[in-house]
Design an enzyme around this catalytic site. Structure first.
Site, PDB file in Angstrom:
ATOM      1  CB  THR A 144      -0.891   0.039   1.263  1.00 54.02           C
ATOM      2  OG1 THR A 144      -0.069   0.404   2.391  1.00 54.02           O
ATOM      3  CG2 THR A 144      -1.571  -1.288   1.531  1.00 54.02           C
ATOM      4  CG  ASP A 145      -0.288   4.911  -1.717  1.00 52.36           C
ATOM      5  OD1 ASP A 145       0.322   4.249  -2.595  1.00 52.36           O
ATOM      6  OD2 ASP A 145      -1.321   5.568  -1.941  1.00 52.36           O
ATOM      7  CB  CYS A 146       0.958   4.018   4.706  1.00 53.13           C
ATOM      8  SG  CYS A 146      -0.575   3.111   4.742  1.00 53.13           S
ATOM      9  CE1 TYR A 147       2.421  -0.853   8.272  1.00 51.40           C
ATOM     10  CE2 TYR A 147       0.616   0.564   7.540  1.00 51.40           C
ATOM     11  CZ  TYR A 147       1.396   0.035   8.560  1.00 51.40           C
ATOM     12  OH  TYR A 147       1.142   0.385   9.855  1.00 51.40           O
TER      13      TYR A 147
END
Lengths: 402, 136
Positions: free
Chosen positions: A138-141
Site C-alpha cells: 500500500t502507499d503507507c506499507y
C-alpha cells in the site's frame, strides 16, 4: 471462620500461608476433619498437563523498514501458516496449524510431526523462527515480501491466548469397530481393545472447584511454566452438564480461556504434540490456586479419583456421528488402576494427560505461594455457573440457498 | 567369556520345519529369548531373538546357523526413549504389544523396560511428544 483473599494474601506476603496440593488435601482433611482443615489451610494448588487444541499465541513482530502490512497477506512461521487478518504486524499462530505441504492423512495415518504447537514450543525455547510473508503493498506499507529470522526476545509481544483449556472432566475414548482408529484421544484398538482418558482427575483445577466459586475471570494461575490469568470462560463451557451428588460434573463441562506473557513461560510446560492420524496440538501445563475461603470450598477440594466419574464414548461411531450414547461410566480411580471392565471385557487403560507433570505443577505453584512469590488475584467476574442455563449446543445447519 | 546379542534370522522356506533353535540349545548350550517370530511352514520365516552363551559356543552356533542356510543379521534397530521429551502421559502403555511400558504405582511415571521391547516401532508414532526414537 470465613477468610478473604486479601487475608490469605497477607499471610502469603509474610511467608505464613499454609499451602497444600489437591492430592495432599484429601488425606489431611480426612485426618484433621473438615472444619479444622479449613481453618488451617489457606490455599489448595491444582495442576493439569495435557494436549489442549484450543491453544495459540499472538505475536507482534515489530515494523520492518520499509514497512509491510501483513494483514491481508500470507504469513508463515517455520512454514506453518499463521492468521494475519488483524493489524499490520500482528499475527496469530494456532496450535493445530499445519505446513501447507504436510501430507495430512493422504498417507493414512498421517504423522503430523510438526505444526503450530511445535512452533510455539520452539519460540518459547528461544530458538530463531523463520518468518516468510507476502503482502499486497500500500502507499503507507509499500513492502510486498519479507523473509527473516525472528526471536521471542526481540519481538514486541508474544502472548499465549488459549481459547479453551483445562476441561472440567472429559470422555474416556474407546473403539467399538473392528479396525484401528486414530483420534485426538490417541490410537484406539478395535473391539474395545483399549481405553484412553485425559484429565488429571483429583488434581485438575475445575474438578476441585466444581461450581466455579473461586476460579473466575482474572484468577492468577500457573500457565506454561510462568504466570497467566483466566481471561474468560473457555469456548464450549457447559456448566449445566450432568453432575453427581457431590456437584462434580460427570461429563465434559466447564472450560477456561487463559492468557499470559509467553516470554516468561518455559518450553517444558508447552510441548508441541503430534496425534497420529489426527494432527498437531500443544500440551499445556496449567495450575490454579484455590483459596480456602470456607469449609464448603475445602470440601470441594477433597474430591478424590474415586468420586469423579467419566463417560465412556465410542469414537468409531457415537463421537463422529454426534450421537449422545455412552458405553457406561467409570471412575478415575478405576481408570488409574490400569484396567477397566467394559461390556464384560477387561480393557487396559492409557492416559493422554500426565499425572506426574500435573503433580509437579501443583507442587511448583505451592512453592511459589509458600515463598511469597505468587499472590492470589481476586476474580473480577465469575464464570457462568449452573444458574446461567448455558448449554453446549450443536450446530444448527441451514441451507444457504442461492 | 559370555556374550549376548540380538539377532535377526531369516529362514529359507525349506528349513522352517527344522528344529533349528532346539539344536542351538542342545548342541551348543546357548540360551535364547525370542523377541519376535513369524514362521509358517513352506514360507520364509523370520525370528528375532537374543542369543546368549559362551563366546566359543556362540560362534559355533552362528556357524551352524549359517551352514544350515539361515541368513543372519544383527538387530540394527533399537527403540530408545528421549527422557527430555517424555511427559509420562501414558499414551504408549496400551499400544505396546509386549507390555514394555508400565506405570510406577507411586509416582505414576511411565517405565520403559528395554528388555521387553521387540523394536516393532508402534510406540514411535503413537507417542504424542515423539519421545520414542528408532535408532538404526
Amino acid at each position: 471462620m470465613a477468610k478473604t483473599i486479601a487475608e490469605i494474601n497477607e499471610k502469603i506476603r509474610k511467608g505464613k500461608a499454609v499451602v497444600v496440593t489437591a492430592e495432599e488435601v484429601i488425606s489431611i482433611a480426612k485426618e484433621k476433619g473438615v472444619s479444622r482443615a479449613a481453618e488451617e489451610i489457606d490455599v489448595v494448588t491444582t495442576g493439569t498437563f495435557g494436549p489442549m487444541c484450543g491453544s495459540g499465541a499472538f505475536f507482534n513482530i515489530g515494523h520492518s523498514r520499509p514497512r509491510i502490512k501483513l494483514g491481508g497477506g500470507k504469513v508463515y512461521l517455520n512454514d506453518v501458516p499463521v492468521y494475519a487478518g488483524i493489524a499490520a504486524v500482528d499475527v496469530f499462530l494456532g496450535a493445530t496449524a499445519l505446513p501447507d505441504d504436510d501430507p495430512r492423512n493422504k498417507f493414512y495415518p498421517g504423522e503430523f510431526n510438526y505444526g503450530g504447537g511445535h512452533v510455539i514450543e520452539e519460540m518459547v525455547a528461544g530458538k530463531d523462527i523463520r518468518l516468510t510473508a507476502t503482502a499486497f503493498g500500500t502507499d503507507c506499507y509499500p513492502r510486498k515480501k519479507l523473509e527473516t529470522l525472528i526471536n521471542i526476545k526481540d519481538i514486541n509481544e508474544a502472548i499465549l491466548f488459549n481459547l479453551r483449556n483445562a476441561y472440567q472432566n472429559y470422555n474416556v475414548a474407546m473403539n467399538l469397530s473392528d479396525k484401528v482408529i486414530y483420534t485426538y484421544m490417541g490410537v484406539l484398538k478395535p473391539n474395545l481393545g483399549n481405553a484412553n482418558y485425559s484429565t488429571a482427575g483429583q488434581l485438575s483445577p475445575l474438578l476441585n472447584d466444581p461450581y466455579y466459586k473461586t476460579i473466575g475471570v482474572g484468577t492468577k494461575i500457573f500457565l506454561g511454566g510462568g504466570i497467566g490469568y483466566v481471561a474468560w470462560h473457555g469456548t464450549q463451557h457447559n456448566p449445566t452438564a450432568l453432575r453427581g451428588d457431590n456437584g462434580v460434573p460427570r461429563r465434559g463441562s466447564g472450560t477456561l480461556a487463559v492468557i499470559g506473557d509467553l516470554k516468561q513461560m518455559k518450553p517444558e510446560w508447552l510441548v508441541g504434540t503430534s496425534m497420529l492420524g489426527y494432527g498437531c496440538t500443544l500440551t499445556v501445563g496449567i495450575g490454579a490456586p484455590i483459596p480456602i475461603l470456607s469449609e464448603e470450598i475445602l470440601r470441594y477440594t477433597m474430591v478424590s479419583d474415586a468420586d469423579i466419574l467419566a463417560p465412556i464414548v465410542d469414537y468409531s461411531e457415537a463421537y463422529p456421528q454426534l450421537k449422545p450414547d455412552i458405553l457406561g461410566e467409570v471412575s478415575y480411580a478405576e481408570l488409574k488402576s490400569g484396567r477397566i471392565k467394559v461390556q464384560g471385557k477387561d480393557v487396559p487403560t492409557g492416559s493422554l494427560s500426565s499425572y506426574p507433570k500435573a503433580m509437579e505443577i501443583a507442587s511448583i505453584l505451592k512453592k511459589w505461594i509458600e515463598k511469597g512469590e505468587f499472590l492470589l488475584a481476586e476474580p473480577v467476574a465469575p464464570l457462568p455457573g449452573v444458574e446461567s442455563g448455558i448449554t453446549f449446543k450443536p450446530l444448527k445447519e441451514r441451507p444457504i440457498g442461492d | 567369556m559370555n556374550v549376548s546379542r540380538r539377532i535377526v534370522l531369516h529362514f529359507p522356506p525349506n528349513i522352517t520345519e527344522q528344529p533349528v533353535v532346539y539344536r542351538l540349545v542342545k548342541d551348543f548350550g546357548l540360551t535364547f529369548n525370542i523377541l519376535k517370530a513369524s514362521v509358517s511352514p513352506g514360507e520364509e520365516g523370520l525370528l528375532v531373538m537374543e542369543l546368549s552363551g559362551e563366546q566359543k559356543n556362540y560362534d559355533k552356533g552362528i556357524k551352524y546357523l549359517t551352514e544350515t542356510g539361515v541368513e543372519i543379521q544383527s538387530l540394527s534397530q533399537d527403540v530408545v526413549r528421549d527422557e527430555s521429551r517424555c511427559t509420562h502421559c501414558g499414551a504408549c502403555i496400551t499400544i505396546c504389544p509386549t507390555e514394555a511400558f508400565s506405570l510406577e504405582p507411586k509416582t505414576r511415571k511411565v517405565l520403559f523396560d528395554h528388555n521387553k521391547c521387540v523394536v516393532c516401532g508402534l510406540c514411535v508414532k503413537a507417542c504424542p511428544p515423539r519421545a520414542m526414537i528408532l535408532h538404526f
